[in-house]
Design an enzyme around this catalytic site. Structure first.
Site, PDB file in Angstrom:
ATOM      1  CG  MET A  26     -51.713 -16.234 -28.414  1.00  0.00           C
ATOM      2  SD  MET A  26     -51.562 -16.293 -26.700  1.00  0.00           S
ATOM      3  CE  MET A  26     -51.026 -14.491 -26.042  1.00  0.00           C
ATOM      4  N   GLY A  27     -54.181 -14.296 -32.038  1.00  0.00           N
ATOM      5  CA  GLY A  27     -55.279 -13.520 -32.616  1.00  0.00           C
ATOM      6  C   GLY A  27     -54.805 -11.698 -32.442  1.00  0.00           C
ATOM      7  CG  HIS A  33     -50.029 -11.020 -35.759  1.00  0.00           C
ATOM      8  ND1 HIS A  33     -50.569 -10.051 -34.734  1.00  0.00           N
ATOM      9  CD2 HIS A  33     -49.499 -11.796 -34.362  1.00  0.00           C
ATOM     10  CE1 HIS A  33     -50.413 -10.231 -33.669  1.00  0.00           C
ATOM     11  NE2 HIS A  33     -49.924 -11.275 -33.445  1.00  0.00           N
ATOM     12  N   GLY A 142     -42.259 -13.974 -34.411  1.00  0.00           N
ATOM     13  CA  GLY A 142     -41.805 -12.549 -34.583  1.00  0.00           C
ATOM     14  C   GLY A 142     -40.534 -12.525 -33.473  1.00  0.00           C
ATOM     15  CG  ASP A 145     -43.265 -12.006 -28.289  1.00  0.00           C
ATOM     16  OD1 ASP A 145     -43.309 -11.572 -27.077  1.00  0.00           O
ATOM     17  OD2 ASP A 145     -44.192 -12.048 -28.913  1.00  0.00           O
TER      18      ASP A 145
HETATM   19  O1  PAF Z   1     -46.469 -15.292 -29.479  1.00  0.00           O
HETATM   20  C1  PAF Z   1     -47.731 -15.844 -29.275  1.00  0.00           C
HETATM   21  O2  PAF Z   1     -48.694 -15.162 -29.813  1.00  0.00           O
HETATM   22  C2  PAF Z   1     -48.044 -17.325 -28.455  1.00  0.00           C
HETATM   23  O3  PAF Z   1     -46.904 -16.992 -27.561  1.00  0.00           O
HETATM   24  C3  PAF Z   1     -47.976 -18.274 -29.344  1.00  0.00           C
HETATM   25  C4  PAF Z   1     -46.454 -18.551 -29.988  1.00  0.00           C
HETATM   26  C5  PAF Z   1     -48.728 -18.027 -30.430  1.00  0.00           C
HETATM   27  C6  PAF Z   1     -47.981 -19.478 -28.431  1.00  0.00           C
HETATM   28  O4  PAF Z   1     -49.401 -19.569 -27.797  1.00  0.00           O
END
Ligand code: PAF
Length: 277
Positions: A26-27, A33, A142, A145
């Site tokens: 989600m940036g 990331h 990751g 989560d």
């Molecule tokens: O973990 C995230 O950033 C979001 O939940 C994902 C997997 C990109 C889905 O929108």
């Protein structure tokens, strides 16, 4: 590195690729990331990152509007790490009202799902859409989560998607706080306190390794310790790694998960613990 905003252009660009490794995000990218992007390179010839703040996975009173959108800075960070960035606007992903959804497994109603009804349904729906659009050989998510990763593994296995799911280790600040885009909501005092979540989980892990088996009591003590310091705790739970069901015996590979709010910021963390180790 190419930045592509439409599905048609992305499909045209990727049609020549055979081994795509994909990192959906989600940036507001941080080292967690970027670590996934580096890991992705080991799994494919073409690394694709997506940046899309998915409205479907936010509840009505959550931080969708406030969520940090930093596309230009994200692209600078991705330079040299990925081949393609897919950054669609909401209308590109949802040109019609979305009326077809992925129904996640029952565990999606527990833990984070209990505090965020509909969150995992929205997450699973966008992840399936993104996997269908990108058609990667491998997709990386990751472990911070943890429940999300578990649900994505169930989704791809049960719907027979031809993709391998790889989990990336949580990247932490020097004091132990798990990196998260939401950490920037914390005030200075909250940022100093935030490390206590990981310390609590580490202390529980040590107790379990030292032989404590009253998991109920360990959980309650942790909730109390956090609450005493002003945290609003959603849950602290000791679960099986394999099915995320309460760890009640038999299973050796466990995970201790927690979600708690510090002021307005909801923080997540987890630590794995293997009783054989
Ligand atoms: O973990 C995230 O950033 C979001 O939940 C994902 C997997 C990109 C889905 O929108």
């Amino acid at each position: 590195m190419q930045v592509i905003t439409t599905i048609a252009q992305l499909r045209a660009r990727l049609s020549v690729e055979r081994a795509i490794a994909f990192v959906p995000t989600m940036g507001n990218l941080h080292e967690g990331h970027l670590n996934l992007m580096r890991q992705a390179r080991e799994h494919g010839d073409c690394v694709v990152a997506s940046i899309f703040v998915n409205p479907l996975q936010f509840g009505p009173n959550e931080d969708f509007d406030q969520y940090p959108r930093t596309l230009d800075a994200d692209c600078v960070k991705l330079q040299g790490l990925v081949d393609v960035v897919f950054a669609p606007v909401v209308n590109e992903m949802y040109p019609l009202q979305q009326t077809v959804f992925v129904e996640p497994p029952p565990v999606a109603n527990e833990l984070c799902g209990a505090a965020r009804p509909g969150h995992f349904r929205g997450m699973a729906t966008v992840v399936l859409k993104l996997l269908n659009i990108v058609q990667p050989r491998v997709a990386l998510f990751g472990k911070k989560d943890y429940q999300q990763l578990h649900i994505i593994r169930q989704l791809t296995a049960q719907l027979n998607l031809p993709v391998r799911i790889v989990g990336g280790e949580t990247v932490r600040a020097v004091d132990g706080l798990a990196l998260s885009s939401r950490n920037q909501y914390l005030s200075e005092a909250e940022r100093n306190e935030a490390v206590f979540l990981n310390q609590t989980l580490q202390a529980m892990r040590l107790s379990v390794l030292q032989g404590v088996r009253d998991f109920e009591q360990l959980q309650q003590q942790a909730v109390q310790a956090l609450a005493d310091r002003g945290w609003q705790v959603d849950y602290v739970a000791i679960r099986n790694q394999s099915d995320l069901q309460p760890a009640s015996g038999g299973q050796r590979d466990l995970v201790i998960l927690a979600a708690a709010r510090l002021g307005k910021t909801r923080l997540l963390d987890n630590v794995e613990v293997s009783l054989d180790a």
